[in-house]
Design a protein around this motif. Structure first.
Motif, PDB file in Angstrom:
ATOM      1  N   GLY A 198       0.824  -1.201   0.000  1.00 50.15           N
ATOM      2  CA  GLY A 198       0.000   0.000   0.000  1.00 50.15           C
ATOM      3  C   GLY A 198       0.859   1.251   0.000  1.00 50.15           C
ATOM      4  O   GLY A 198       1.990   1.261   0.487  1.00 50.15           O
ATOM      5  N   THR A 199       0.338   2.330  -0.543  1.00 51.65           N
ATOM      6  CA  THR A 199       1.051   3.612  -0.537  1.00 51.65           C
ATOM      7  C   THR A 199       0.918   4.233   0.840  1.00 51.65           C
ATOM      8  O   THR A 199       0.297   3.664   1.752  1.00 51.65           O
ATOM      9  CB  THR A 199       0.449   4.540  -1.583  1.00 51.65           C
ATOM     10  OG1 THR A 199      -0.892   4.861  -1.203  1.00 51.65           O
ATOM     11  CG2 THR A 199       0.457   3.899  -2.967  1.00 51.65           C
ATOM     12  N   LYS A 200       1.478   5.451   0.971  1.00 47.01           N
ATOM     13  CA  LYS A 200       1.402   6.122   2.266  1.00 47.01           C
ATOM     14  C   LYS A 200      -0.031   6.495   2.630  1.00 47.01           C
ATOM     15  O   LYS A 200      -0.316   6.872   3.767  1.00 47.01           O
ATOM     16  CB  LYS A 200       2.276   7.364   2.259  1.00 47.01           C
ATOM     17  CG  LYS A 200       1.841   8.443   1.277  1.00 47.01           C
ATOM     18  CD  LYS A 200       2.751   9.648   1.336  1.00 47.01           C
ATOM     19  CE  LYS A 200       2.290  10.742   0.369  1.00 47.01           C
ATOM     20  NZ  LYS A 200       3.156  11.942   0.431  1.00 47.01           N
ATOM     21  N   GLU A 245     -10.039   8.483  -7.779  1.00 44.61           N
ATOM     22  CA  GLU A 245      -8.949   7.986  -8.632  1.00 44.61           C
ATOM     23  C   GLU A 245      -7.707   7.653  -7.785  1.00 44.61           C
ATOM     24  O   GLU A 245      -7.060   6.635  -8.000  1.00 44.61           O
ATOM     25  CB  GLU A 245      -8.609   9.043  -9.680  1.00 44.61           C
ATOM     26  CG  GLU A 245      -7.562   8.561 -10.677  1.00 44.61           C
ATOM     27  CD  GLU A 245      -7.234   9.610 -11.738  1.00 44.61           C
ATOM     28  OE1 GLU A 245      -6.338   9.357 -12.547  1.00 44.61           O
ATOM     29  OE2 GLU A 245      -7.883  10.680 -11.720  1.00 44.61           O
ATOM     30  N   GLU A 246      -7.388   8.502  -6.794  1.00 40.09           N
ATOM     31  CA  GLU A 246      -6.222   8.255  -5.932  1.00 40.09           C
ATOM     32  C   GLU A 246      -6.410   6.982  -5.111  1.00 40.09           C
ATOM     33  O   GLU A 246      -5.496   6.161  -4.969  1.00 40.09           O
ATOM     34  CB  GLU A 246      -6.011   9.445  -4.992  1.00 40.09           C
ATOM     35  CG  GLU A 246      -5.490  10.697  -5.694  1.00 40.09           C
ATOM     36  CD  GLU A 246      -5.418  11.891  -4.758  1.00 40.09           C
ATOM     37  OE1 GLU A 246      -4.409  12.608  -4.785  1.00 40.09           O
ATOM     38  OE2 GLU A 246      -6.395  12.088  -3.981  1.00 40.09           O
ATOM     39  N   VAL A 247      -7.613   6.803  -4.585  1.00 39.26           N
ATOM     40  CA  VAL A 247      -7.893   5.607  -3.786  1.00 39.26           C
ATOM     41  C   VAL A 247      -7.826   4.375  -4.665  1.00 39.26           C
ATOM     42  O   VAL A 247      -7.263   3.342  -4.292  1.00 39.26           O
ATOM     43  CB  VAL A 247      -9.270   5.722  -3.103  1.00 39.26           C
ATOM     44  CG1 VAL A 247      -9.628   4.414  -2.403  1.00 39.26           C
ATOM     45  CG2 VAL A 247      -9.290   6.889  -2.118  1.00 39.26           C
ATOM     46  N   ALA A 299      -4.201   3.382  -5.452  1.00 36.09           N
ATOM     47  CA  ALA A 299      -3.551   2.767  -4.285  1.00 36.09           C
ATOM     48  C   ALA A 299      -4.093   1.359  -4.054  1.00 36.09           C
ATOM     49  O   ALA A 299      -3.346   0.419  -3.742  1.00 36.09           O
ATOM     50  CB  ALA A 299      -3.759   3.634  -3.051  1.00 36.09           C
ATOM     51  N   HIS A 300      -5.407   1.212  -4.241  1.00 31.17           N
ATOM     52  CA  HIS A 300      -6.042  -0.084  -3.988  1.00 31.17           C
ATOM     53  C   HIS A 300      -5.607  -1.119  -5.031  1.00 31.17           C
ATOM     54  O   HIS A 300      -5.424  -2.301  -4.699  1.00 31.17           O
ATOM     55  CB  HIS A 300      -7.568   0.084  -3.977  1.00 31.17           C
ATOM     56  CG  HIS A 300      -8.294  -1.089  -3.382  1.00 31.17           C
ATOM     57  ND1 HIS A 300      -8.144  -1.495  -2.066  1.00 31.17           N
ATOM     58  CD2 HIS A 300      -9.189  -1.964  -3.938  1.00 31.17           C
ATOM     59  CE1 HIS A 300      -8.891  -2.536  -1.837  1.00 31.17           C
ATOM     60  NE2 HIS A 300      -9.547  -2.849  -2.960  1.00 31.17           N
ATOM     61  N   ASP A 301      -5.433  -0.658  -6.248  1.00 28.21           N
ATOM     62  CA  ASP A 301      -4.993  -1.572  -7.324  1.00 28.21           C
ATOM     63  C   ASP A 301      -3.616  -2.156  -7.005  1.00 28.21           C
ATOM     64  O   ASP A 301      -3.337  -3.322  -7.287  1.00 28.21           O
ATOM     65  CB  ASP A 301      -4.962  -0.838  -8.663  1.00 28.21           C
ATOM     66  CG  ASP A 301      -6.357  -0.604  -9.237  1.00 28.21           C
ATOM     67  OD1 ASP A 301      -7.286  -1.307  -8.774  1.00 28.21           O
ATOM     68  OD2 ASP A 301      -6.513   0.274 -10.101  1.00 28.21           O
ATOM     69  N   LYS A 302      -2.733  -1.336  -6.467  1.00 27.40           N
ATOM     70  CA  LYS A 302      -1.406  -1.833  -6.108  1.00 27.40           C
ATOM     71  C   LYS A 302      -1.502  -2.966  -5.077  1.00 27.40           C
ATOM     72  O   LYS A 302      -0.760  -3.948  -5.136  1.00 27.40           O
ATOM     73  CB  LYS A 302      -0.550  -0.704  -5.545  1.00 27.40           C
ATOM     74  CG  LYS A 302      -0.165   0.335  -6.583  1.00 27.40           C
ATOM     75  CD  LYS A 302       0.702   1.423  -5.990  1.00 27.40           C
ATOM     76  CE  LYS A 302       1.084   2.457  -7.056  1.00 27.40           C
ATOM     77  NZ  LYS A 302       1.926   3.532  -6.516  1.00 27.40           N
TER      78      LYS A 302
END
Length: 801
Positions: free
Chosen positions: A739-741, A780-782, A785-788
């Motif tokens: 997950g990203t920050k 879009e940001e969520v 991050a969720h795709d990663k």
């Protein structure tokens, strides 16, 4: 030591001082007075009565109707004692009398007959049954024929007296005698001590013609003296002697035995009287016993002796265990006419060893163990010989048969008065120091600025300079030591960081509902390494008292399980116990056991039992894990802790987890294996043990403040299908790492196996929380991050559902 003040008055004048004041002065001088005992106990209207007649009660088999002269008149008294007879002088409690225990005597009718008082036993007057003469143990006490009806019975039997109970420390053996206490009181009050005058006439016959003495064990018995007394009349002791003995807690027997006990209490020197005719050989041989040799002691018990026990023999067989107890085969009886009176100095260690081996402790052995005065052995024997002449009609043969290799030289101590004052922080004048030592009856001389002191042998506790300093300080008055405030820089005390954290652990566990237990550090060899986090070389005792306490433990859990089993066996259906203590792992460089502090707890039974809400839940694995997580969060170590599946003998393989601190195991959580539960007779039980030493020394994360969020949180759920053997924690780690920050939290909310899931697989569902404290996130940001996270899960072999 029980001290009769009436008896003490014979040696030192204490008539003008109250018992309470005397007790306070003795305590302040260094010997604690435990209690001040009024032997009269507030009794009133207790007089001497003369039984004029006795008749059987017409309506009671065990009662007698007695006519008793009480001085002022003749009264009818009903008595149930089996030994009451006409002609006796007895103790009578008149109507209105008060007896111990709050008993009040009133006129009464017993089976239709009037009773105007009570004929008393000694027990009814508050005297312990164990010291009452055997002849009167089960009935009333009979007074001498010369007792005057109507006179004060309490005065006659010695109950108008006060007894001080002294709590003596082991070094003050000198105060185990009335003369020793008299020395002490005389020194405290600055009064003279009056010693018994010993004077009697001897026979022309010589003792050495009747008895021979040989000592084969002079190390254990360096001094032995025997005197012979003929024409002894064994009888009851005079009343004053009996009641001095009873006041000191000793039962009277007959005049000969009572005299030896009296001198034991007066001088602190044990004596023993043999029946000369029972000895049979005219010889006394003191030797070490033969292994397995037997003797029947005065308590009618057969004792088996060992080769290091010292015995008195007649040359053939033992007649006494030296310093402990005499033998039944040489006991003084009513038929005894000639007595051999023994006085000896027996080595304290020898007497103590024998007493301990035989399980036999007596007043004599106690005094020999602590040390008797070598210069009073023969004096005490002379005192007893005098009393045997006066009270038993004895005729003392001339001389004493003596073996004497005992060093009686007093100890000499030389000390400077300046040193005394320096160590006490006082300014005691030299004259006062000399006066104190002279009051103690120490020989003292001032020479060239020094005090030269010859300590009397009765004070065997005075060996070094500091002992003299203590004697001067206590009699000058500890309360005279000046008050001073400490000088220099003050340091405020407090707990170390480690101690503070340990206190946090204790408070948290008790707040969670666990009770503290303290168990033995010693266990059996079988249990010593059971449930141990780390197994090292065990430490065993060389001479354990039992196999169950032979080895130092390496885990706290076994004894906590033992405590839980103990409580469950006593109807405590739910148990939650914790312990903080040391385990012992191998040895240090110095060869000592290495101690490591651990904390462990055990829970079994109901964890939630709310009758009002109808909520009942038993403790389970996650209860234990939740307590651990809460504790680690309290210690600030959550981010450094991980869990992994673990195994340990005795724990359930599917309910066991290792606790890792930075990848190193520091603890274990587990459910007790069913076979182990059966062995302990426990229900479903869960245990935890943590290396507290490692946890409390680990660097904790500091407290950080996070502002209250101003922007909304975004959550996404994801369910993945994986092999049932894959731990959920492994998936959680993948999610956090990918997950990203923006990913702030991951939580498992469902684990499912069954319909619509392939055999051997399981579904694990997580809730992921995304958040930015500075702004509102876009979809879009969520999504990015969720795709990663999803891609990372797929790469790990997880199927997204």
């Amino acid at each position: 030591m029980l001290v009769s003040l009436k008896w003490l008055q014979e040696y030192v004048d204490i008539e003008d001082i109250s018992p309470e004041e005397l007790a306070e002065k003795i305590t302040r001088a260094g010997i604690e007075v435990d209690s001040v005992i009024d032997r009269s106990q507030g009794m009133t209207n207790i007089v001497v009565g003369h039984v004029l007649s006795k008749e059987k009660h017409p309506d009671a088999d065990k009662l007698s109707i007695c006519k008793v002269d009480v001085g002022t008149d003749v009264r009818q008294i009903i008595c149930g004692a089996p030994n009451v007879e006409a002609g006796q002088k007895v103790i009578v409690a008149l109507p209105g009398a008060k007896l111990p225990g709050g008993i009040k005597i009133k006129k009464a009718k017993m089976r239709g007959q009037e009773s105007n008082g009570m004929i008393c036993s000694l027990q009814e007057l508050g005297i312990e049954g164990r010291v009452v003469p055997k002849a009167f143990a089960d009935g009333i006490y009979v007074l001498p024929d010369d007792a005057v009806p109507g006179s004060d019975a309490l005065e006659l039997i010695g109950l108008r007296d006060t007894v001080l109970e002294l709590d003596l420390t082991p070094n003050r053996s000198d105060a185990l005698s009335m003369l020793g206490v008299a020395y002490e009181v005389g020194a405290i009050l600055s009064r003279d001590v009056n010693f018994p005058e010993i004077k009697y006439e001897t026979s022309k016959e010589k003792a050495e013609d009747y008895i021979k003495v040989r000592v084969d064990a002079t190390k254990e018995n360096p001094l032995y003296a025997a005197k012979v007394i003929k024409n002894v009349k064994v009888a009851e002791s005079p009343l004053w002697l009996q009641h001095y003995l009873m006041a000191a807690g000793i039962r009277p027997h007959n005049n000969v035995v009572d005299i030896t006990n009296f001198v034991l209490l007066e001088y602190g020197q044990p004596l023993h009287a043999f029946d000369y005719d029972s000895l049979g050989t005219g010889e006394i041989v003191v030797r070490l016993a033969k292994e397995g040799e037997k003797i029947v002691t005065l308590d009618d018990q057969e004792r088996t002796l060992k080769s290091h026990h010292l015995v008195i023999t007649n040359g053939n067989e033992p007649v006494a265990v030296a310093g402990v107890m005499g033998g039944a085969n040489s006991e003084v009886t009513e038929d005894t006419t000639t007595v051999v009176l023994e006085a000896a100095y027996f080595e304290g260690l020898s007497v103590r060893t024998t007493s301990k081996d035989l399980g036999l402790r007596s007043d004599s052995s106690v005094r020999f163990e602590k040390g008797v005065d070598p210069n009073r052995v023969l004096e005490a024997q002379e005192r007893a010989a005098q009393l045997l002449c006066e009270l038993a009609g004895g005729e003392v043969l001339e001389g004493t048969v003596l073996v004497d290799e005992l060093d009686k030289t007093p100890a000499r101590i030389v000390i400077s008065p300046d040193e005394i004052n320096a160590k006490l922080g006082m300014k005691i004048p030299l004259d006062d120091m000399i006066s104190i030592l002279q009051r103690l009856k120490f020989d003292v001389e001032a020479k060239r600025g020094l005090l030269v002191i010859d300590v009397p042998t009765r004070r065997q506790d005075i060996k070094i300079e500091e002992d003299i300093i203590e004697e001067i300080a206590r009699l000058y008055g500890y309360d005279e030591i000046p008050l001073t405030l400490p000088e220099g820089k003050m340091h405020i005390g407090g707990l170390t960081p480690y101690q503070q954290k340990r206190r946090i652990v204790r408070n948290f566990l008790e707040g969670a509902g666990l009770y503290q237990a303290i168990t033995y550090s010693l266990t059996s060899e079988e249990w010593s390494q059971k449930f141990a986090l780390k197994k090292e070389e065990t430490t065993k005792l060389l001479m354990p008292m039992s196999e169950e306490r032979s080895t130092l433990r390496q885990s706290l859990i076994p004894h906590l399980l033992e405590a839980a089993s103990y409580n469950l066996a006593r109807q405590a259906d739910s148990v939650a116990l914790y312990e903080i203590g040391s385990v012992f792992l191998g040895k240090t460089e110095e060869g000592l056991p290495f101690e490591e502090e651990h904390v462990a707890f055990v829970i079994t039974g109901k964890w939630v039992d709310d009758a009002w809400l109808g909520d009942k839940r038993n403790a389970d694995f996650f209860t234990a894990k939740g307590i651990v997580e809460g504790l680690l969060e309290k210690l600030g170590l959550t981010e450094r802790i991980t869990y992994e599946k673990g195994t340990m003998e005795g724990l359930h393989p599917g309910q066991t987890a290792n606790i890792l601190l930075d990848g190193e195991r520091v603890g274990i959580i587990g459910g007790l294996h069913p076979s182990e539960r059966k062995e302990w007779d426990l229900k479903e039980t869960y245990v935890v043990e943590l290396n507290l030493h490692a946890l409390l020394r680990a660097e904790a994360k500091g407290v950080e403040y996070d502002p209250v969020p101003r922007f909304p949180l975004v959550t996404r759920d994801v369910a993945v299908e994986v092999d049932r053997t894959v731990p959920a924690g492994e998936l959680e780690a993948i999610i956090l790492n990918s997950g990203t920050k923006l990913l702030k939290a991951v939580k498992v909310f469902d684990v499912y196996e069954g319909e619509n899931i392939e055999a051997g697989k399981k579904s694990v569902a997580f809730t992921l929380t995304y958040f930015d404290p500075e702004r509102t996130l876009t979809d879009e940001e969520v999504a990015n991050a969720h795709d990663k996270v999803l891609n990372a899960l797929k790469a790990a072999g997880a199927a997204i559902r």
